[in-house]
Motif scaffolding. Structure first.
Motif, short mmCIF file in Angstrom:
data_model
loop_
_atom_site.label_atom_id
_atom_site.label_comp_id
_atom_site.label_asym_id
_atom_site.label_seq_id
_atom_site.Cartn_x
_atom_site.Cartn_y
_atom_site.Cartn_z
N UNK A 129 0.99 -1.07 -0.40
CA UNK A 129 0.04 -0.16 0.00
C UNK A 129 0.74 1.12 -0.13
N UNK A 130 0.06 2.23 0.22
CA UNK A 130 0.73 3.74 -0.54
C UNK A 130 0.94 3.75 1.22
N UNK A 131 0.05 3.87 2.00
CA UNK A 131 1.34 3.51 3.64
C UNK A 131 2.48 3.21 3.73
N UNK A 132 2.46 1.98 3.67
CA UNK A 132 3.46 0.97 3.82
C UNK A 132 4.65 1.91 3.20
N UNK A 133 4.74 2.23 2.09
CA UNK A 133 5.35 2.64 1.56
C UNK A 133 6.14 4.04 1.77
N UNK A 134 5.00 4.51 2.36
CA UNK A 134 5.27 6.17 3.41
C UNK A 134 5.83 6.07 4.41
N UNK A 135 5.87 5.13 5.07
CA UNK A 135 6.15 4.84 6.05
C UNK A 135 8.11 4.37 6.20
N UNK A 136 8.27 3.22 4.41
CA UNK A 136 8.84 2.44 4.67
C UNK A 136 10.20 3.71 3.81
N UNK A 137 10.02 4.94 3.43
CA UNK A 137 10.13 6.18 3.24
C UNK A 137 10.58 6.58 3.90
N UNK A 138 9.74 7.30 5.05
CA UNK A 138 10.35 7.38 6.04
C UNK A 138 11.06 7.11 7.23
N UNK A 139 11.16 5.87 7.53
CA UNK A 139 12.37 5.25 7.68
C UNK A 139 13.52 5.45 7.42
N UNK A 140 13.21 5.03 6.09
CA UNK A 140 14.81 5.15 5.21
C UNK A 140 15.69 6.67 5.51
N UNK A 141 14.38 7.83 5.55
CA UNK A 141 15.49 9.11 5.87
C UNK A 141 15.98 9.35 6.87
#
Length: 177
Positions: free
Chosen positions: A37-49
């Motif tokens: 989901x977009x929410x899962x990708x958003x969460x992964x991306x935020x954690x990556x940063x």
């Protein structure tokens, strides 16, 4: 051709289509296989940063400034002066054009010159012949094999461990300075 610059918090949406494309993520992070989901990708991306001891850079097309992927170093150890290289080119129109080699050389330059690292390693899926060629052109040497360490499309395959040392990279013809 391409330039590297920091990723921006508002760029998560660029990854939505890439991560949902099985061909684009076939040899990428195992984490990508479970993001739906977009929410899962958003969460992964935020954690990556937010990751510490990492260098996360966006790969941008030089002519349009469009984000086409990301690359960098994870697990940076200042004690051991080492890190692990990664790259993901999501925009398939940039595949097979030497982008992987160019990005790899730029990240190695930052790792060795700016961060003072001595060793940069990576693992690459054995069937990813394009990736392996790009890494070899940039100066990486095979150090070993992790047997059946990856499963994609129901098939196990080996991961190849490769690394480059600063002293090897600095020699003429090794991809470095």
């Amino acid at each position: 051709m391409v330039k590297l610059a920091p990723l921006q918090p508002d760029q998560a949406a660029c990854f939505y289509d890439w991560i949902r494309d099985p061909e684009a993520i076939e040899y990428s992070l195992s984490t990508f296989q479970s993001l739906k989901t977009n929410a899962q990708i958003d969460s992964w991306f935020a954690a990556t940063l937010r990751q510490e001891n990492c260098l996360n850079l966006g790969i941008y097309a030089e002519d349009t400034n469009a984000l086409i992927g990301y690359a960098g170093l994870s697990g940076i150890s200042h004690t051991n002066r080492s890190g692990e290289y990664f790259i993901f080119i999501g925009e398939k129109s940039f595949w097979g054009q030497g982008v992987g080699t160019a990005v790899t050389q730029q990240v190695l330059a930052q790792g060795f010159a700016a961060l003072g690292l001595n060793r940069i390693m990576l693992t690459v899926s054995e069937p990813n012949t394009g990736g392996r060629r790009a890494y070899e052109k940039a100066g990486f040497l095979v150090e070993g094999r992790l047997r059946q360490a990856c499963c994609r499309r129901g098939q196990f395959h080996d991961k190849i461990v490769m690394a480059v040392l600063k002293a090897d990279w600095e020699q003429p013809g090794a991809g470095g300075v």
